[in-house]
Write a protein that holds these residues in place. Sequence first.
Motif, PDB file in Angstrom:
ATOM      1  N   PHE A 102       6.099  62.812  33.427  1.00  0.00           N
ATOM      2  CA  PHE A 102       5.610  61.735  33.353  1.00  0.00           C
ATOM      3  C   PHE A 102       4.365  61.526  33.408  1.00  0.00           C
ATOM      4  O   PHE A 102       3.381  62.846  33.372  1.00  0.00           O
ATOM      5  N   VAL A 103       3.748  60.305  33.051  1.00  0.00           N
ATOM      6  CA  VAL A 103       2.785  59.730  33.015  1.00  0.00           C
ATOM      7  C   VAL A 103       2.626  58.198  33.917  1.00  0.00           C
ATOM      8  O   VAL A 103       3.028  57.578  34.541  1.00  0.00           O
ATOM      9  N   ALA A 104       0.393  58.213  33.889  1.00  0.00           N
ATOM     10  CA  ALA A 104       0.645  56.890  34.869  1.00  0.00           C
ATOM     11  C   ALA A 104       1.042  55.800  34.054  1.00  0.00           C
ATOM     12  O   ALA A 104       1.125  55.745  32.792  1.00  0.00           O
ATOM     13  N   THR A 105       1.302  54.953  35.181  1.00  0.00           N
ATOM     14  CA  THR A 105       2.201  53.324  34.192  1.00  0.00           C
ATOM     15  C   THR A 105       0.290  52.424  33.646  1.00  0.00           C
ATOM     16  O   THR A 105       0.710  51.464  33.350  1.00  0.00           O
ATOM     17  N   GLY A 106      -0.524  52.766  34.106  1.00  0.00           N
ATOM     18  CA  GLY A 106      -2.151  52.054  34.067  1.00  0.00           C
ATOM     19  C   GLY A 106      -2.801  51.630  34.761  1.00  0.00           C
ATOM     20  O   GLY A 106      -1.941  51.723  36.017  1.00  0.00           O
ATOM     21  N   PRO A 107      -4.069  51.666  35.030  1.00  0.00           N
ATOM     22  CA  PRO A 107      -4.186  51.269  35.816  1.00  0.00           C
ATOM     23  C   PRO A 107      -4.137  49.331  36.004  1.00  0.00           C
ATOM     24  O   PRO A 107      -4.172  48.716  34.683  1.00  0.00           O
ATOM     25  N   SER A 108      -4.882  48.780  36.830  1.00  0.00           N
ATOM     26  CA  SER A 108      -5.018  47.265  37.339  1.00  0.00           C
ATOM     27  C   SER A 108      -5.806  47.642  38.637  1.00  0.00           C
ATOM     28  O   SER A 108      -6.591  47.805  39.460  1.00  0.00           O
ATOM     29  N   ASN A 109      -5.782  45.614  38.606  1.00  0.00           N
ATOM     30  CA  ASN A 109      -7.395  45.192  38.958  1.00  0.00           C
ATOM     31  C   ASN A 109      -6.700  44.310  39.890  1.00  0.00           C
ATOM     32  O   ASN A 109      -6.245  43.318  39.431  1.00  0.00           O
ATOM     33  N   THR A 110      -6.625  44.088  41.246  1.00  0.00           N
ATOM     34  CA  THR A 110      -6.609  43.083  42.559  1.00  0.00           C
ATOM     35  C   THR A 110      -7.441  42.165  42.923  1.00  0.00           C
ATOM     36  O   THR A 110      -8.330  42.769  43.454  1.00  0.00           O
ATOM     37  N   LYS A 111      -8.158  41.300  42.563  1.00  0.00           N
ATOM     38  CA  LYS A 111      -9.188  40.585  42.963  1.00  0.00           C
ATOM     39  C   LYS A 111      -8.594  39.455  43.023  1.00  0.00           C
ATOM     40  O   LYS A 111      -7.961  38.554  42.769  1.00  0.00           O
ATOM     41  N   GLY A 112      -9.957  38.874  44.637  1.00  0.00           N
ATOM     42  CA  GLY A 112      -9.396  37.559  44.911  1.00  0.00           C
ATOM     43  C   GLY A 112      -9.789  36.679  46.278  1.00  0.00           C
ATOM     44  O   GLY A 112     -11.171  37.523  46.439  1.00  0.00           O
ATOM     45  N   LEU A 127      -4.557  25.452  66.412  1.00  0.00           N
ATOM     46  CA  LEU A 127      -4.090  25.653  65.221  1.00  0.00           C
ATOM     47  C   LEU A 127      -4.425  26.565  64.835  1.00  0.00           C
ATOM     48  O   LEU A 127      -5.580  26.887  64.243  1.00  0.00           O
ATOM     49  N   TYR A 128      -3.777  27.525  63.676  1.00  0.00           N
ATOM     50  CA  TYR A 128      -4.648  28.478  62.912  1.00  0.00           C
ATOM     51  C   TYR A 128      -3.848  28.494  61.670  1.00  0.00           C
ATOM     52  O   TYR A 128      -2.463  27.824  61.332  1.00  0.00           O
ATOM     53  N   VAL A 129      -4.687  28.182  60.910  1.00  0.00           N
ATOM     54  CA  VAL A 129      -4.943  28.336  59.283  1.00  0.00           C
ATOM     55  C   VAL A 129      -4.736  29.378  58.114  1.00  0.00           C
ATOM     56  O   VAL A 129      -6.613  30.196  58.574  1.00  0.00           O
ATOM     57  N   ASN A 130      -4.037  29.783  57.866  1.00  0.00           N
ATOM     58  CA  ASN A 130      -4.642  30.947  56.181  1.00  0.00           C
ATOM     59  C   ASN A 130      -4.520  31.125  55.024  1.00  0.00           C
ATOM     60  O   ASN A 130      -3.210  30.067  54.887  1.00  0.00           O
ATOM     61  N   GLY A 131      -5.537  31.076  53.939  1.00  0.00           N
ATOM     62  CA  GLY A 131      -5.036  31.151  52.576  1.00  0.00           C
ATOM     63  C   GLY A 131      -6.025  32.134  52.330  1.00  0.00           C
ATOM     64  O   GLY A 131      -6.815  32.321  52.030  1.00  0.00           O
ATOM     65  N   SER A 132      -4.966  32.491  51.023  1.00  0.00           N
ATOM     66  CA  SER A 132      -5.613  33.140  49.707  1.00  0.00           C
ATOM     67  C   SER A 132      -5.420  32.691  48.084  1.00  0.00           C
ATOM     68  O   SER A 132      -4.415  32.999  47.842  1.00  0.00           O
ATOM     69  N   LEU A 133      -5.822  33.155  46.841  1.00  0.00           N
ATOM     70  CA  LEU A 133      -5.890  32.767  45.104  1.00  0.00           C
ATOM     71  C   LEU A 133      -6.306  34.285  45.339  1.00  0.00           C
ATOM     72  O   LEU A 133      -7.902  34.463  45.493  1.00  0.00           O
ATOM     73  N   GLY A 134      -5.352  34.883  44.744  1.00  0.00           N
ATOM     74  CA  GLY A 134      -6.039  36.080  43.985  1.00  0.00           C
ATOM     75  C   GLY A 134      -4.452  36.381  42.208  1.00  0.00           C
ATOM     76  O   GLY A 134      -3.895  35.347  42.259  1.00  0.00           O
ATOM     77  N   SER A 135      -5.485  37.273  41.796  1.00  0.00           N
ATOM     78  CA  SER A 135      -4.715  37.759  40.736  1.00  0.00           C
ATOM     79  C   SER A 135      -4.591  39.859  41.223  1.00  0.00           C
ATOM     80  O   SER A 135      -5.559  40.255  41.505  1.00  0.00           O
ATOM     81  N   ALA A 136      -3.554  40.092  40.431  1.00  0.00           N
ATOM     82  CA  ALA A 136      -2.860  41.687  40.668  1.00  0.00           C
ATOM     83  C   ALA A 136      -2.966  41.970  39.194  1.00  0.00           C
ATOM     84  O   ALA A 136      -1.347  41.716  38.450  1.00  0.00           O
ATOM     85  N   LYS A 137      -3.260  41.834  38.170  1.00  0.00           N
ATOM     86  CA  LYS A 137      -2.872  42.479  36.830  1.00  0.00           C
ATOM     87  C   LYS A 137      -3.857  43.614  36.340  1.00  0.00           C
ATOM     88  O   LYS A 137      -4.290  44.167  36.471  1.00  0.00           O
ATOM     89  N   TYR A 138      -2.756  44.172  35.367  1.00  0.00           N
ATOM     90  CA  TYR A 138      -3.006  46.032  34.613  1.00  0.00           C
ATOM     91  C   TYR A 138      -4.195  45.495  33.818  1.00  0.00           C
ATOM     92  O   TYR A 138      -3.933  44.329  33.079  1.00  0.00           O
ATOM     93  N   GLN A 139      -4.667  47.011  33.755  1.00  0.00           N
ATOM     94  CA  GLN A 139      -6.348  46.605  32.739  1.00  0.00           C
ATOM     95  C   GLN A 139      -6.051  46.727  30.911  1.00  0.00           C
ATOM     96  O   GLN A 139      -5.127  47.639  31.425  1.00  0.00           O
ATOM     97  N   THR A 140      -6.552  45.820  30.783  1.00  0.00           N
ATOM     98  CA  THR A 140      -6.435  45.967  29.470  1.00  0.00           C
ATOM     99  C   THR A 140      -6.749  47.042  29.186  1.00  0.00           C
ATOM    100  O   THR A 140      -8.437  47.389  29.190  1.00  0.00           O
ATOM    101  N   GLY A 141      -6.390  47.666  27.547  1.00  0.00           N
ATOM    102  CA  GLY A 141      -7.570  48.443  27.110  1.00  0.00           C
ATOM    103  C   GLY A 141      -6.644  48.998  25.637  1.00  0.00           C
ATOM    104  O   GLY A 141      -5.904  48.533  25.811  1.00  0.00           O
ATOM    105  N   VAL A 142      -7.134  50.630  24.997  1.00  0.00           N
ATOM    106  CA  VAL A 142      -6.713  51.022  24.577  1.00  0.00           C
ATOM    107  C   VAL A 142      -4.942  51.499  25.092  1.00  0.00           C
ATOM    108  O   VAL A 142      -5.314  52.667  26.044  1.00  0.00           O
ATOM    109  N   ASN A 143      -4.676  51.963  24.183  1.00  0.00           N
ATOM    110  CA  ASN A 143      -3.527  52.170  24.875  1.00  0.00           C
ATOM    111  C   ASN A 143      -2.520  52.143  25.946  1.00  0.00           C
ATOM    112  O   ASN A 143      -2.105  52.521  26.777  1.00  0.00           O
ATOM    113  N   ILE A 144      -2.827  50.591  26.168  1.00  0.00           N
ATOM    114  CA  ILE A 144      -1.897  49.967  27.099  1.00  0.00           C
ATOM    115  C   ILE A 144      -1.349  49.241  27.166  1.00  0.00           C
ATOM    116  O   ILE A 144      -1.720  47.551  27.278  1.00  0.00           O
ATOM    117  N   PRO A 145       0.160  49.489  26.597  1.00  0.00           N
ATOM    118  CA  PRO A 145       0.731  47.795  26.025  1.00  0.00           C
ATOM    119  C   PRO A 145       1.047  47.099  27.383  1.00  0.00           C
ATOM    120  O   PRO A 145       1.130  45.849  27.472  1.00  0.00           O
TER     121      PRO A 145
END
Length: 289
Positions: A102-112, A127-145
């Motif tokens: 078993f190996v870790a799949t690599g860290p990720s960062n979620t921000k928005g 009237l109720y309104v809600n909105g969100s804008l963001g990203s959730a991506k795996y962290q770049t680095g050595v040995n993280i395909p």
Amino acid sequence: AFTTHTIDYNNWLPTITSRYQFQRNWSVYAEFAEGSIIPPSSVFDVVNAIVLTPPKPTLAKTYQAGTVLKFNRWTLDADAYYVHFQNGYDSYTDPTTLEPVFVATGPSNTKGVEAESTIALGHGFTLYVNGSLGSAKYQTGVNIPNGGLWVADTPKNVEAVSLLWQHKNWDVGFVNKRVGTMYNDNGTLSYLINGAKIPYPVDQAITINPFDLTNVYVNYTFKSASWIRGSKIGFACTNLTNNHNIVGITPAVAATAAVPYASSPSDLLNLLPGRSIMITFTAGYAPRR
């Protein structure tokens, strides 16, 4: 033979919150928190419990700051967030020992950023309104395909709008939610890292287009002095427009290093459930005093 497998996990999970009130109707806040997820039991619940090094729990660190503003007829909440996930584990079979590793799949960062507002329009309408804008991506680095690629099933944006009406015994609502573009994975591929073949998910392989869902409900509550006071008749319609958008795809053809995804008639498609209607009656009993 009967074998018992056990393992203990312990974590300190600190939480820090601060708040400052500029005025009676305006405040700001900031907070930090940690969370953890223990590995699945399959990492140690194996034949003879032969586990040389039990994997550690994965941690998530959350940072958030926002503001709250309130007036007589409307409110506004807004915040920005950043979450660092260590993420879970994937497994592969060691070609020499034929044991699962078993190996870790690599860290990720979620921000928005996200915001919501409630506005009292008058005559029972809100009237109720809600909105969100963001990203959730795996962290770049050595040995993280998969560095820089999107985490599966994390939309780029989400919006919601609701028009509500309350008057005497009536309670009516119209709710629409839109989910932005997101991605699905397509299995795993092995990468040679430090002399060992390590599996990594084939991320951002399949694009799921935006879709929306509209729901409507109408409730009538008996509020008089009748002995059935508190009873309610409800009508709800889910997916009013009867959309059947694709919300997920499980590929029939596994990914290759050259082609992460090739559509096939045998792909398993997950669609929005069709329109459904539900009528309910909640009985209340209120005897005279």
